[in-house]
Structure formats: structure tokens, C-alpha cells
Design a protein around this motif. Structure first.
Motif, PDB file in Angstrom:
ATOM      1  N   ARG A 137       0.828  -1.205   0.000  1.00 44.85           N
ATOM      2  CA  ARG A 137       0.000   0.000   0.000  1.00 44.85           C
ATOM      3  C   ARG A 137       0.866   1.259   0.000  1.00 44.85           C
ATOM      4  O   ARG A 137       0.518   2.257  -0.645  1.00 44.85           O
ATOM      5  CB  ARG A 137      -0.927   0.002   1.215  1.00 44.85           C
ATOM      6  N   MET A 138       1.967   1.228   0.744  1.00 49.32           N
ATOM      7  CA  MET A 138       2.888   2.362   0.734  1.00 49.32           C
ATOM      8  C   MET A 138       3.441   2.573  -0.672  1.00 49.32           C
ATOM      9  O   MET A 138       3.531   3.713  -1.164  1.00 49.32           O
ATOM     10  CB  MET A 138       4.032   2.133   1.723  1.00 49.32           C
ATOM     11  N   GLY A 139       3.815   1.485  -1.340  1.00 51.40           N
ATOM     12  CA  GLY A 139       4.317   1.579  -2.714  1.00 51.40           C
ATOM     13  C   GLY A 139       3.307   2.207  -3.654  1.00 51.40           C
ATOM     14  O   GLY A 139       3.643   3.054  -4.488  1.00 51.40           O
ATOM     15  N   GLU A 140       2.043   1.794  -3.508  1.00 53.94           N
ATOM     16  CA  GLU A 140       0.982   2.347  -4.352  1.00 53.94           C
ATOM     17  C   GLU A 140       0.800   3.839  -4.094  1.00 53.94           C
ATOM     18  O   GLU A 140       0.615   4.636  -5.035  1.00 53.94           O
ATOM     19  CB  GLU A 140      -0.327   1.602  -4.085  1.00 53.94           C
ATOM     20  N   GLU A 141       0.851   4.242  -2.823  1.00 55.60           N
ATOM     21  CA  GLU A 141       0.699   5.660  -2.490  1.00 55.60           C
ATOM     22  C   GLU A 141       1.894   6.482  -2.991  1.00 55.60           C
ATOM     23  O   GLU A 141       1.734   7.637  -3.393  1.00 55.60           O
ATOM     24  CB  GLU A 141       0.541   5.831  -0.970  1.00 55.60           C
ATOM     25  N   MET A 142       3.091   5.881  -2.979  1.00 52.18           N
ATOM     26  CA  MET A 142       4.266   6.574  -3.513  1.00 52.18           C
ATOM     27  C   MET A 142       4.088   6.851  -5.007  1.00 52.18           C
ATOM     28  O   MET A 142       4.389   7.942  -5.502  1.00 52.18           O
ATOM     29  CB  MET A 142       5.529   5.734  -3.278  1.00 52.18           C
ATOM     30  N   VAL A 143       3.595   5.840  -5.723  1.00 51.97           N
ATOM     31  CA  VAL A 143       3.356   6.006  -7.169  1.00 51.97           C
ATOM     32  C   VAL A 143       2.342   7.122  -7.406  1.00 51.97           C
ATOM     33  O   VAL A 143       2.519   7.974  -8.290  1.00 51.97           O
ATOM     34  CB  VAL A 143       2.872   4.675  -7.788  1.00 51.97           C
ATOM     35  N   GLN A 144       1.274   7.128  -6.604  1.00 53.47           N
ATOM     36  CA  GLN A 144       0.271   8.190  -6.761  1.00 53.47           C
ATOM     37  C   GLN A 144       0.858   9.558  -6.427  1.00 53.47           C
ATOM     38  O   GLN A 144       0.558  10.566  -7.081  1.00 53.47           O
ATOM     39  CB  GLN A 144      -0.922   7.920  -5.840  1.00 53.47           C
ATOM     40  N   GLY A 145       1.721   9.601  -5.407  1.00 51.85           N
ATOM     41  CA  GLY A 145       2.327  10.868  -5.014  1.00 51.85           C
ATOM     42  C   GLY A 145       3.291  11.405  -6.045  1.00 51.85           C
ATOM     43  O   GLY A 145       3.484  12.630  -6.156  1.00 51.85           O
ATOM     44  N   LEU A 146       3.907  10.508  -6.842  1.00 55.98           N
ATOM     45  CA  LEU A 146       4.856  10.933  -7.875  1.00 55.98           C
ATOM     46  C   LEU A 146       4.151  11.382  -9.157  1.00 55.98           C
ATOM     47  O   LEU A 146       4.695  12.183  -9.929  1.00 55.98           O
ATOM     48  CB  LEU A 146       5.821   9.782  -8.196  1.00 55.98           C
ATOM     49  N   ALA A 147       2.962  10.844  -9.379  1.00 52.65           N
ATOM     50  CA  ALA A 147       2.242  11.161 -10.630  1.00 52.65           C
ATOM     51  C   ALA A 147       1.535  12.511 -10.519  1.00 52.65           C
ATOM     52  O   ALA A 147       0.897  12.814  -9.511  1.00 52.65           O
ATOM     53  CB  ALA A 147       1.231  10.064 -10.938  1.00 52.65           C
ATOM     54  N   LYS A 148       1.664  13.294 -11.576  1.00 57.19           N
ATOM     55  CA  LYS A 148       1.071  14.631 -11.582  1.00 57.19           C
ATOM     56  C   LYS A 148      -0.449  14.559 -11.452  1.00 57.19           C
ATOM     57  O   LYS A 148      -1.076  15.363 -10.760  1.00 57.19           O
ATOM     58  CB  LYS A 148       1.457  15.345 -12.878  1.00 57.19           C
ATOM     59  N   GLU A 149      -1.050  13.535 -12.092  1.00 55.50           N
ATOM     60  CA  GLU A 149      -2.503  13.436 -12.118  1.00 55.50           C
ATOM     61  C   GLU A 149      -3.087  13.076 -10.742  1.00 55.50           C
ATOM     62  O   GLU A 149      -4.199  13.499 -10.403  1.00 55.50           O
ATOM     63  CB  GLU A 149      -2.951  12.377 -13.136  1.00 55.50           C
ATOM     64  N   THR A 150      -2.360  12.296  -9.990  1.00 49.40           N
ATOM     65  CA  THR A 150      -2.913  11.800  -8.712  1.00 49.40           C
ATOM     66  C   THR A 150      -2.228  12.411  -7.495  1.00 49.40           C
ATOM     67  O   THR A 150      -2.551  12.060  -6.360  1.00 49.40           O
ATOM     68  CB  THR A 150      -2.763  10.262  -8.642  1.00 49.40           C
ATOM     69  N   HIS A 151      -1.292  13.321  -7.735  1.00 51.80           N
ATOM     70  CA  HIS A 151      -0.527  13.868  -6.613  1.00 51.80           C
ATOM     71  C   HIS A 151      -1.417  14.519  -5.557  1.00 51.80           C
ATOM     72  O   HIS A 151      -1.210  14.341  -4.351  1.00 51.80           O
ATOM     73  CB  HIS A 151       0.493  14.901  -7.134  1.00 51.80           C
ATOM     74  N   LYS A 152      -2.415  15.244  -6.002  1.00 56.37           N
ATOM     75  CA  LYS A 152      -3.257  15.969  -5.062  1.00 56.37           C
ATOM     76  C   LYS A 152      -4.030  15.051  -4.130  1.00 56.37           C
ATOM     77  O   LYS A 152      -4.297  15.397  -2.978  1.00 56.37           O
ATOM     78  CB  LYS A 152      -4.232  16.876  -5.825  1.00 56.37           C
TER      79      LYS A 152
END
Length: 755
Positions: free
Chosen positions: A492-507
Motif C-alpha cells: 500500500r505504501m508503494g501504491e501511495e508513492m506512485v500516486q504521489g509521484l504522478a502529476k494526475e494523482t498527486h493531489k
């Protein structure tokens, strides 16, 4: 008138002369305070020898572990059976322990005889007889169809490896049944019961009468941690720190030690103070050379010692005008009960008893003979009480040193016919103990049926501990994470890191992954002077991952304790991962767990007021309490500092376990998050294996004795393709800022040179 006074004076003078001669004759039996202190010191050395596994085989005082780990706390309840074998009586008891707002014990018992031929005959026949008696009792009570827990009081030297297993080392007290020494007495009893086939019991514990006495008195007085028997035999037990008991695995908590102190001196330690009377008594006993200390104290031998002295005095014409009768020469004809009767003070009752006893031995005693006999009894019983006091002083000093207290307050539970029936023994013992241990405040508590009721209490405590342990583990299991759960946290941490790095899902990502614009790490060529400004706080930040879980990612891992901490925090609902990990919150999680335990009656015997104060249990206490070097007495000291005055050793063990579970979960959660980062770096670099160093800072990581190793272990398990080294940072927030500046200057200078 003058003639009458003169006659009275001459009579009194003659009495005093004879008593003085007897007194002088027996001066070796009088022990000075210095001698008693010397005996006490020697006994302390023997105790320590018995506690060590490398010396136990040659130790006279065996210091046997009993596997009794706690005294009663007053919450025990239920129906229990008890068997009491170890002296002149064999009993079966039904003990009802009630705790419905008021401690109460109800008992039914039946005494059964053990014929002399069974004491010295075949062991299997002895245990068949015990099983027969138990069957009769169950029939009488109408409970033969119930399978009740049973405690066995077996008051002989035994070696235990668990609570319900006891190997007989040697028979004492006149028992010589064959085929029992070296065998497990519980197995022999189970075999005899199974052979009958008409009832069944659950044999939970086997104890000796000394342990039973301590447990019975411990039910009434929770400060009781010593048991003493002075009856047919003599022995003592006490609650020893596990760290000192080298024959048993584990070093936390306490265990009752069965001292078997009757054998003190069997290795020659007491030869300097033994008399010819002691040696003669020993030579004529069933076990010459053994139980030498017991032979100077206990009821089995006290009367015989007096008889031997009277014979010697008569032969030397100091008593009975030299008259010696066959009865006086007969072994065991002078009972210890005679000693108690002869020493009574009331209305010259003792002198009348002396006359009756001596006439019963075929003698025609004068009043001087009666007075002299009374004096002999006084000297022998006083020496017994003082010897008992000397060894008890060593036990008290051991407990005092274990606790590190300036003043020890404790209770000694006592049982035995000599202690209870002799008119002066208890007073002499108590007075001398206080004289030898001025740093101890000691209360002596007479046990009511310690050998029978005590076995039931040990069984009741065992049942209570098992029930409480199950409840505590159920609560703590909420805070324990399996490898599968940790892998899930990592994923789950890995998935959240990916979302945090992506411009579309960062927010919408809980892990923000904010760019720092630091493009390189030091290469060692940096040089110069740099200023750094550190405006840090107490929050824990790595990749701003403290907010992991703020969108519900950790809801299935969060406990009611986490919710309680979050709800009372400055910012409820945010930084949830941080609140499960960082030093700002761990102490508060522990406090909430301790409140749950106290509310359920599992800790502190009631809810201490100060525990209700938020923030009182600081995270630094976890680091102190979990220190491997920290003895439990120091844990109690920390609890006292928190206002928790009336804590027990068991409380300290449980508090330490709670701290360990909470800090372990924190380290594991941190390790799971770090494992996600490591795998992300490895995948970015397209490596089969990654070798990397992680710089770590923070008070929790630095000061907690186990946090770093648990974190390292977790990363290794969850990211097996990464070889991770955790490197402790020195002043990361200040020195680190300067190093970043240095790296930027190095890169800037390099770019200028290129252009």
C-alpha cells in the motif's frame, strides 16, 4: 521464722547452683549474636551456590525452582481439590475460593491414616492407597463425576522442571517407600488413579508445604513472599528474581524457590558449632549425615536432643542423682510436645509437666531436677529458634538486595507444630530476626492450613494466571502484525508513492513525494565553511510519509488505542501513520493500553488516578523500560515516578511487555514503509539486487534499545532483494543542511569550470 527463711534461701540457692551447673555444661548450645551473623553469612553463600547451575549439584542448600510465578491477588475463584502428604497426616480437601466482592475460602477435608508399612514398603502401594482415599472423599462429597483441578502438597525434597512434574530427590521424615526416589510423583499418582478407573482429576500443580504456606498467607496479605515451616521438619521458600535463578530459562519476573534448607551444613559448613549431642543424634537417625540443620531445629528431633542431654547429665551425676532408667535410654521416648509443655510459664504449669514427664520415664525427680530439665528444654528450643532466625535473616537480606530498597517491608507466612505449639518459639524467632536485620520491617503471619489450602491456592493462582494471560494476549494481539500484514503495508505504501509521484494523482495521494531539488549526494570532495539554520520540530518525516493512512489505507490495521490517541491529538484525522510510529505518540498508545488492562482488572489492582492524565507516559520511558540492562526493580521505580506506588513485580513485567509490543509494531511499520522505498529505488535502477545505505536520525531510533534492529530485520524480510545498511546520522538536521549547501557549491563550481 528465721529458720524457715534460711531453709527457703538454701533451697533456692541449691536450685540456682544446679541450674548454673547445667547452664555452664551446655554453653556450647548458646549462640552469640556474632555466631548467628556468621551462620547467616555462610547460609547466604550457600544460597548463592544453590542458585547457580554450575554449583547446584554440589550445593547443600538446593534452592529448587518450583515454577510458582506469582502469589494470590485476591481475584481467584472456583472449586479445587488438594492432597496433603508430607508429615504425620494425609488429607484430602475440597476448597471453594470465592471472590464475589469479598475474599472467602470454604473447605471440606478428611484425614486419612498412612500405615507404617506403607511408609516403608512398596511405593506403588503407597500411591494406590492415596488414590483409594481420594476416591472415598469424592464419593463422600458427591463430586466423583466432576473433573476438578487438583493441587498436590508433597513435602519432601523434589526437583521440578514444570509446575505439574516433581521428581523425588530423597525421602525424609521417616518415609522410605521403595521405587519412588528419582521418579515423578505426579506420574505415580496419575498411574494409580488411572488403574482405578472410577474417577478423573486434572493435576495442575505439585508443591511442598512451605510453598503452600506462603501462598495461603499471600491470599490474606499480598506482601507475603516468604514461607517458613517449623514442624516435623523445617524448610523455607521465597520469591526470587528470575535473573538470579540460573537453573531456569528466562530472566524476567520472579519464581518461588524451595530452599530445602534442612540440608544446610551437610557439606561441613556448620561443623564449627555442632555439639557432641548433635552428632550422637545424627548417628542414631534414619539418615546419618543428612538434614543436619533440620536435626537442630525441627519437631522430629528436638525432644530426642533433650533426651540425649538428660542422659549425659544423669551419667555425670548432675541430674536425677545419677539415676538412669530404660525408658530414658529409649530413643524417641522424650517427645517434642513434652518440650512445649515443660516450657510453659503459667502458674508453674511447666514444672508440673516436667515432673509428670520425668515420672513417666520411670524417674523420681526432685524440684531441682524439674527446674534443670526445664532449663535444658529452654536452651535447646532457643538455639533452634535462633538458628532459624539466622537463616531467615539471610533470606530477607537477599530479597532486600534484589529490590535495592533501603528498608524492606515484607511478610513471612509460618506453619508447623513447633512454631504454633511451643509457648516461646515464635517470640524468640521474631525477636532475633529483627535483631539480625535492622533494615527490614518483618511481619510474621500464622498460616491456617497452609499445606492443604496452599496447594489449592497454587492451583487457583495457576488458573487465574492462565485466564489473565489469555485476556492480555487477546488485547495485545490487536497490536501484533504478521509478515503478511506487513507485506500488505509495504504494498500500500508503494501504491501511495506512485500516486504521489504522478502529476494526475498527486493531489489525492496521502504520501506527497514532494521534490526537494537536491540532485546529488556528497562524493567526499566538498570543502569550505558553510552556515546552516535548523528550524526542526518533533515530527517524523521521510518523504512526507507521516500522512500515509489519512485516506483510510491503514484503517484495518489501526486499533482502538490508535483511534483514542488520534482523537485526542492536536490534529485528529491526519498524520495517522506518524501517530503509529513516532516518539511523539508511542507513550500515549502505551498509556491507553495500560488503562484498558487496569479497567479489566489485569494490572495495578485498580485504576491509578495519574494514569488518566494524557501525556504522562512519555515515550522515553519505553526506551528505559525495554533496556536489557534494566532490572524490573528499576521498572517499578519508573512506575513510582509516575505515581503508581503499589505496583508488583508482575505489573512491571506486563508494562514491559506492553512497551515491547507497541515499539515493535512501530519499528515494523517503519521498516515496511522503508522496504517499499528500497524496492522502488531498485526497480527504478532496473537492478536484480540493490545495495544501499540509509541515513537515519531521530531520538526514538537513537535511544530505543531495539527499534533499529527490529526495523532492520523487517526491511530484510520485506525487501529480500535489497541489501540495506542503516547508518546512524550525527546532527542530520544541522550538519545535513550544511552538507547539502556544500554539494550545491561543488556542483556550481564544477559547472563554472566547464563553461
Amino acid at each position: 521464722m528465721i529458720a524457715a527463711h534460711l531453709l527457703s534461701y538454701l533451697f533456692t540457692q541449691r536450685n540456682q547452683d544446679q541450674i548454673q551447673k547445667v547452664d555452664k555444661y551446655l554453653y556450647h548450645l548458646r549462640l552469640s549474636d556474632e555466631t548467628l551473623m556468621d551462620i547467616s553469612s555462610k547460609f547466604r553463600l550457600e544460597m548463592n551456590k544453590g542458585l547457580r547451575c554450575d554449583n547446584n549439584s554440589i550445593a547443600a542448600v538446593k534452592m529448587l525452582p518450583t515454577y510458582v510465578r506469582s502469589i494470590p491477588d485476591g481475584t481467584e475463584n472456583g472449586d479445587f481439590l488438594a492432597l496433603d502428604l508430607g508429615g504425620s497426616n494425609f488429607r484430602v480437601l475440597l476448597v471453594k475460593v470465592l471472590s464475589n466482592g469479598k475474599q472467602k475460602v470454604e473447605m471440606e477435608n478428611q484425614i486419612y491414616d498412612i500405615p507404617e508399612h506403607l511408609k516403608r514398603g512398596c511405593g506403588s502401594e503407597l500411591f494406590d492407597h492415596i488414590a483409594d482415599c481420594l476416591s472415598q472423599f469424592l464419593d463422600k462429597m458427591g463430586i466423583k463425576q466432576k473433573k476438578l483441578p487438583l493441587g498436590l502438597t508433597f513435602s519432601f525434597p523434589c526437583q521440578q522442571s514444570k509446575l505439574d512434574e516433581s521428581i523425588l530427590v530423597a525421602w525424609t521424615k521417616g518415609f522410605k517407600a521403595s521405587g519412588v526416589e528419582g521418579k515423578d510423583v505426579v506420574s505415580l499418582l496419575r498411574k494409580a488413579i488411572k488403574k482405578r478407573g472410577d474417577f478423573d482429576v486434572d493435576i495442575v500443580a505439585v508443591v511442598n508445604d512451605t510453598v503452600g504456606t506462603m501462598m495461603t498467607c499471600g491470599y490474606e496479605d499480598h506482601q507475603c513472599e516468604i514461607g517458613l515451616i517449623v514442624g516435623t521438619g523445617t524448610n523455607a521458600c521465597y520469591m526470587e528474581e528470575m535473573r538470579n535463578l540460573k537453573m531456569v530459562e528466562g530472566d524476567e519476573g520472579r519464581m518461588c524457590v524451595n530452599m530445602e534448607w534442612g540440608a544446610f551444613g551437610d557439606d561441613g559448613t556448620l561443623e564449627f558449632m555442632r555439639t557432641d549431642f548433635d552428632r550422637e543424634l545424627d548417628a542414631g537417625s534414619l539418615n546419618p549425615g543428612h538434614q543436619l540443620f533440620e536435626k537442630m531445629i525441627s519437631g522430629l528431633y528436638m525432644g530426642e536432643l533433650v533426651r540425649l542431654i538428660l542422659v549425659k547429665l544423669a551419667r555425670d551425676k548432675l541430674l536425677f542423682q545419677g539415676q538412669i532408667t530404660p525408658d530414658l535410654l529409649t530413643t524417641a521416648q522424650f517427645h517434642t510436645s513434652y518440650v512445649s509443655a515443660i516450657e510453659k510459664d503459667k502458674d508453674k504449669e511447666g514444672l508440673a509437666s516436667a515432673q509428670t514427664v520425668l515420672r513417666g520415664l520411670g524417674l523420681e525427680p526432685s524440684s531441682e531436677d524439674c527446674l534443670a530439665t526445664q532449663k535444658v528444654c529452654q536452651i535447646v528450643s532457643t538455639r533452634a529458634a535462633h538458628l532459624c532466625a539466622a537463616t531467615m535473616a539471610a533470606v530477607l537480606q537477599q530479597i532486600k538486595d534484589n529490590r535495592g530498597e533501603e528498608k524492606l517491608r515484607t511478610t513471612i507466612g509460618v506453619d508447623g507444630s513447633v512454631y504454633k505449639s511451643h509457648p516461646h518459639f515464635a517470640k524468640r524467632l521474631s525477636k532475633m530476626v529483627r535483631q539480625l536485620t535492622p533494615g527490614c520491617s518483618v511481619c510474621f503471619l500464622r498460616s491456617e492450613d497452609g499445606s492443604g489450602k496452599g496447594a489449592a491456592m497454587v492451583t487457583a493462582v495457576a488458573y487465574r494466571l492462565a485466564k489473565q494471560h489469555a485476556e492480555r494476549q487477546r488485547i495485545l494481539d490487536e497490536l501484533r502484525l504478521s509478515d503478511e500484514q506487513l507485506l500488505d503495508v509495504k504494498r500500500r505504501m508503494g501504491e501511495e508513492m506512485v500516486q504521489g509521484l504522478a502529476k494526475e494523482t498527486h493531489k489525492v495521494a496521502s504520501v506527497k513525494m514532494l521534490p526537494t531539488y537536491v540532485r546529488a549526494t556528497p562524493d567526499g570532495t566538498e570543502s569550505g565553511d558553510f552556515l546552516a539554520l535548523d528550524l526542526g520540530g518533533t515530527n517524523f518525516r521521510v518523504l512526507l510519509w507521516g500522512a500515509f493512512g489519512d485516506h483510510g489505507e491503514l484503517d484495518d490495521f489501526r486499533t482502538k488505542f490508535d483511534h483514542a490517541v488520534d482523537n485526542t491529538s492536536t490534529h485528529p484525522g491526519i498524520q495517522r501513520y506518524e501517530k503509529m510510529i513516532s516518539g511523539m505518540y508511542l507513550g500515549e498508545i502505551v498509556r491507553n493500553v495500560l488503562l484498558e488492562f487496569t479497567a479489566k482488572g489485569l494490572l495495578f489492582r485498580g485504576v491509578p488516578e495519574r494514569l488518566n492524565t494524557p501525556g504522562i507516559f512519555e515515550t522515553k520511558f519505553l526506551s528505559q523500560i525495554e533496556s536489557d540492562r534494566l532490572a524490573l526493580r528499576q521498572v517499578r521505580s519508573i512506575l513510582k515516578h509516575l505515581g503508581l506506588e503499589e505496583t508488583t513485580c508482575d505489573d512491571s513485567i506486563l508494562v514491559k511487555e506492553v512497551c515491547s509490543v507497541v515499539s515493535r509494531r512501530a519499528a515494523q511499520l517503519c521498516g515496511a514503509g522503508l522496504a517499499a522505498v528500497m524496492d522502488k529505488i531498485r526497480q527504478n535502477r532496473h537492478l536484480e539486487r540493490l545495495r544501499i545505505t540509509v541515513g537515519v536520525d531521530g531520538t526514538l531510533y537513537k535511544l530505543h534499545p531495539h527499534f533499529s534492529s527490529i526495523m532492520q530485520e523487517t526491511v530484510g524480510k520485506l525487501a529480500p532483494q535489497c541489501e540495506v545498511t542503516l547508518l546512524h546520522s550525527e546532527d542530520g538536521s544541522g550538519k545535513g543542511a550544511a552538507l547539502i549547501t556544500a554539494v550545491l557549491c561543488r556542483i556550481r563550481d564544477a559547472n563554472q569550470l566547464r563553461h
